[in-house]
Design a protein around this motif. Structure first.
Motif, short mmCIF file in Angstrom:
data_model
loop_
_atom_site.label_atom_id
_atom_site.label_comp_id
_atom_site.label_asym_id
_atom_site.label_seq_id
_atom_site.Cartn_x
_atom_site.Cartn_y
_atom_site.Cartn_z
N ALA A 235 -8.51 -1.64 -0.41
CA ALA A 235 -9.91 -1.58 -0.01
C ALA A 235 -10.31 -0.18 0.47
O ALA A 235 -11.41 0.29 0.20
CB ALA A 235 -10.20 -2.62 1.06
N SER A 236 -9.41 0.48 1.17
CA SER A 236 -9.73 1.81 1.69
C SER A 236 -9.70 2.84 0.56
O SER A 236 -8.73 2.89 -0.22
CB SER A 236 -8.71 2.21 2.77
OG SER A 236 -8.88 3.57 3.12
N PRO A 237 -10.73 3.69 0.47
CA PRO A 237 -10.72 4.75 -0.56
C PRO A 237 -9.56 5.71 -0.42
O PRO A 237 -9.16 6.36 -1.39
CB PRO A 237 -12.07 5.46 -0.34
CG PRO A 237 -12.93 4.46 0.36
CD PRO A 237 -11.99 3.66 1.23
N SER A 238 -8.99 5.82 0.80
CA SER A 238 -7.87 6.73 1.02
C SER A 238 -6.51 6.06 0.86
O SER A 238 -5.48 6.65 1.16
CB SER A 238 -7.96 7.32 2.44
OG SER A 238 -7.89 6.29 3.41
N SER A 239 -6.52 4.82 0.35
CA SER A 239 -5.27 4.08 0.20
C SER A 239 -4.32 4.83 -0.75
O SER A 239 -4.71 5.20 -1.85
CB SER A 239 -5.56 2.69 -0.37
OG SER A 239 -4.40 2.13 -0.94
N TRP B 265 -12.64 -4.86 -8.45
CA TRP B 265 -13.34 -5.30 -7.26
C TRP B 265 -13.94 -6.66 -7.55
O TRP B 265 -13.92 -7.11 -8.70
CB TRP B 265 -14.42 -4.27 -6.86
CG TRP B 265 -15.51 -4.15 -7.90
CD1 TRP B 265 -15.49 -3.45 -9.06
CD2 TRP B 265 -16.77 -4.81 -7.86
NE1 TRP B 265 -16.65 -3.61 -9.75
CE2 TRP B 265 -17.48 -4.45 -9.03
CE3 TRP B 265 -17.39 -5.67 -6.94
CZ2 TRP B 265 -18.75 -4.93 -9.31
CZ3 TRP B 265 -18.67 -6.13 -7.23
CH2 TRP B 265 -19.33 -5.75 -8.40
N THR C 67 -5.95 -5.37 1.78
CA THR C 67 -5.21 -4.49 2.69
C THR C 67 -4.62 -3.27 1.97
O THR C 67 -4.48 -2.21 2.57
CB THR C 67 -4.08 -5.26 3.38
OG1 THR C 67 -3.25 -5.88 2.40
CG2 THR C 67 -4.65 -6.33 4.30
N ARG D 27 -4.11 3.01 -4.06
CA ARG D 27 -5.31 3.18 -4.88
C ARG D 27 -5.32 4.56 -5.53
O ARG D 27 -5.66 4.70 -6.72
CB ARG D 27 -6.54 2.97 -4.02
CG ARG D 27 -7.84 2.90 -4.78
CD ARG D 27 -8.95 2.44 -3.87
NE ARG D 27 -10.23 2.38 -4.54
CZ ARG D 27 -11.33 1.91 -3.98
NH1 ARG D 27 -11.30 1.45 -2.74
NH2 ARG D 27 -12.47 1.89 -4.64
N ARG D 28 -4.93 5.57 -4.77
CA ARG D 28 -4.89 6.94 -5.32
C ARG D 28 -3.86 7.03 -6.44
O ARG D 28 -4.10 7.67 -7.46
CB ARG D 28 -4.58 7.95 -4.22
CG ARG D 28 -5.72 8.20 -3.25
CD ARG D 28 -5.55 9.55 -2.57
NE ARG D 28 -4.23 9.67 -1.95
CZ ARG D 28 -3.96 9.34 -0.68
NH1 ARG D 28 -4.92 8.85 0.09
NH2 ARG D 28 -2.75 9.49 -0.19
N ARG E 266 0.81 -1.21 0.00
CA ARG E 266 0.00 0.00 0.00
C ARG E 266 0.85 1.26 0.00
O ARG E 266 0.57 2.22 -0.73
CB ARG E 266 -0.90 -0.02 1.24
CG ARG E 266 -1.83 1.20 1.36
CD ARG E 266 -2.60 1.17 2.66
NE ARG E 266 -1.73 1.30 3.81
CZ ARG E 266 -1.62 0.37 4.78
NH1 ARG E 266 -2.31 -0.74 4.72
NH2 ARG E 266 -0.80 0.57 5.80
N ASP E 267 1.92 1.27 0.81
CA ASP E 267 2.68 2.50 1.02
C ASP E 267 3.85 2.68 0.06
O ASP E 267 4.38 3.78 -0.06
CB ASP E 267 3.20 2.53 2.47
CG ASP E 267 2.07 2.50 3.49
OD1 ASP E 267 0.96 2.96 3.15
OD2 ASP E 267 2.29 2.00 4.61
#
Length: 603
Positions: free
Chosen positions: A279-283, A298, A276, A286-287, A184-185
């Motif tokens: 899933a979060s819109p603020s990931s 999805w 992980t 993902r951004r 994610r990061d």
């Protein structure tokens, strides 16, 4: 073109996953059964018990539906499919026509064992006249630059990977949570570096790794560059969708755990990483993909969905004798065996000179190395190694990253502490090899024909030690058991070395080496990349000309032009068959290799 450059289409022994009809039927029927139970319970009238029962049934229905989704979509690798057909836009900016060298970018991530095969494959491609750039960590820069100008080096920065690797080895660590956080990061940084390198080097194709922690960045970079992606898989624990065998983190073994368990095991890492990391819109991941105009699918947010990775060419370098090719592998997943290169003549650490001088006295030489990461108690391991070698009268070559500072500063005469060692040269000259179970080192141990004692530096590396031990060619000794016994006054390493030096174990190690040596390795891996590239170039020319192309096929290692044998109809475009290198444009072959006849083998 040389005859030894023809592509060997034999993937070695295979294993049939068998039938999964019963598990599929049970999984498919489960949601309907639970839904029916819910209706019955609710229909019995409102009460506390019926409400609780209904909720339980609904939860069970959701869980079983998820299992059914995982099982059914994991079977996407079965059946013929065009390369990169389900991987999005990975070919629109591919503009190589075969008339110039192919520009290849290796996007390395990981340890020394991940850098070495990229160097080996890069050298083979360079030997065939192509331009190769290898991205790597600064700690392995010398390994790559030693082969300049054949290989060009570009640094990739990733400060988080060593910390993540160390955390994953801690007792009780949340493996999946740490992996998800890394994906994610770190996606923006890693994918950005790879994509910039692809643009600045003018790469025609990208080569990444089939490792869940980094393949997301490699795939995202290929999507950004719109260039074909190849993946290298050095370890069988990676998520290869198959019902024949899988890595089960419970028993920590890669084997046949049963049809349904294999399907779920091979999928779980991708599902967890998707949930992980995205899933979060603020990931952040993902951004970043959204900023690049890339879709995150999805319901499980798996970027590398089974159907996607099934259409990406994957070169599996793990040993084909230990893990035969499942018959349900994607047609684009090729087993080559380990990627070796010619032994280096240089001896920067003085290992060759020291070993020759010690062997002149008739003393056995051991090697002991626990990898390029710091995943062990150096002081305790130094004491065990020195005491064991001294007890049996052996000389010891060990890595600086394995031993304590005190031992490195003033080793006894029978110990050489080196920053780097030439595995391919050293291991065959050792009586026994004490190693950490990394994919690269384990493969070199197998090729050497010498017995090994595997002392895993990370938990999942027991997979290699256990599999080699299953073949009778080595011994597995868990590091925790070794150090615990040492603290209590027992030397388990001495016992393990004694077992490894038994005649039957040495004979089994020789047999395993002979079987492993039959794998085509680097030659086949390079041929696969080049033939996929030529096939794609031929398809694009055929599509641009809105016409067909003279078909060719491979027979006895050579290319034959004209209509296929046996009355088979020739395709109007050079589309891929079960093996893309068995179909190409004859005009493409002649243009790439002027003066070579149509019967010449592809280089």
């Amino acid at each position: 073109p040389r005859s030894d450059q023809a592509i060997d289409d034999d993937d070695g022994p295979s294993v049939d996953p068998g039938s999964g009809a019963l598990p599929l039927a049970l999984v498919a029927a489960a949601p309907f059964c639970f839904a029916a139970g819910t209706i019955i319970l609710v229909g019995a009238g409102p009460s506390f018990l019926t409400v609780v029962g209904a909720c339980c049934c609904l939860l069970a229905t959701a869980a079983s539906s998820l299992l059914a989704y995982v099982v059914f979509t994991s079977r996407a690798s079965v059946g013929p499919v065009e390369p990169w057909a389900h991987a999005g836009d990975l070919t629109s900016k591919f503009d190589w026509d075969g008339s110039r060298p192919l520009r290849v970018l290796f996007m390395t991530w990981g340890s020394r064992g991940d850098h070495e095969p990229n160097v080996a494959l890069g050298l083979e491609l360079a030997r065939r006249g192509h331009e190769v750039t290898v991205m790597g960590y600064g700690t392995h820069r010398a390994m790559i630059e030693a082969h300049a100008p054949a290989l060009k080096y570009r640094e990739v920065r990733d400060d988080n990977m060593p910390r993540v690797a160390a955390a994953l080895n801690e007792e009780g660590a949340d493996f999946l949570g740490i992996a998800g956080a890394f994906a994610r990061d770190n996606l923006r940084s890693l994918a950005g570096q790879y994509a910039r390198a692809a643009e600045e080097t003018g790469a025609d194709v990208l080569v990444g790794q089939c490792v869940p922690l980094c393949s997301l960045a490699h795939y995202t970079a290929a999507q950004m560059a719109r260039k074909p992606l190849f993946l290298l898989s050095h370890d069988p624990i990676n998520g290869h969708n198959s019902a024949a065998w899988s890595y089960n983190p419970g028993p920590n073994r890669c084997a046949d755990h049963g049809w349904l368990a294999n399907v779920v095991n091979s999928r779980v890492m991708g599902v967890v990483l998707g949930l992980t990391a995205f899933a979060s819109p603020s990931s952040p991941a993902r951004r970043f993909r959204a900023e690049q105009g890339l879709r995150t699918p999805w319901p499980l947010f798996e970027v590398l969905y089974p159907k996607t990775i099934a259409s990406i060419p994957v070169i599996c370098t793990f040993d084909r004798t230990l893990w035969p090719r499942p018959t349900d592998f994607s047609e684009h997943w090729v087993l080559t065996g380990w990627l070796d290169k010619a032994a280096d003549a240089a001896d920067p650490s003085g290992v060759k000179t020291w070993v020759a001088s010690r062997q002149s006295y008739g003393r056995p030489v051991w090697y002991a190395g626990l990898g390029s990461f710091d995943h062990h108690d150096r002081a305790a391991m130094s004491a065990v190694l020195v005491a064991t070698a001294q007890r049996v009268g052996a000389d010891l070559v060990t890595l600086r990253s394995t031993v304590s500072d005190d031992l490195a500063a003033s080793p006894p005469p029978f110990v050489l502490v080196a920053e780097e060692v030439p595995h391919a040269w050293l291991f065959p000259r050792c009586a026994v090899v004490i190693h950490h179970g990394g994919a690269g080192t384990s493969s070199q141990v197998i090729r050497s024909g010498r017995p090994g004692v595997c002392v895993p530096a990370m938990r999942f590396q027991s997979v290699w030690g256990a599999r080699i031990a299953d073949h009778g060619a080595g011994v597995l000794l868990e590091q925790d058991d070794l150090l615990r016994a040492w603290a209590n006054g027992d030397n388990l390493l001495y016992e393990a070395v004694g077992k490894a030096l038994a005649e039957d174990v040495q004979a089994a190690a020789h047999r395993l080496a002979d079987q492993s040596a039959a794998a085509p390795g680097t030659r086949k891996a390079a041929g696969v990349i080049l033939q996929y590239a030529r096939d794609l170039a031929a398809q694009q020319r055929a599509a641009g000309a809105q016409g067909g192309a003279e078909s060719v096929w491979v027979e006895d290692g050579g290319v034959r032009a004209g209509p296929p044998p046996g009355g088979l109809a020739a395709s109007t475009r050079p589309a891929c068959s079960r093996r893309p290198w068995a179909c190409a444009s004859a005009a493409d072959h002649r243009r790439a290799y002027p003066g070579a006849g149509a019967g010449a083998a592809p280089a």
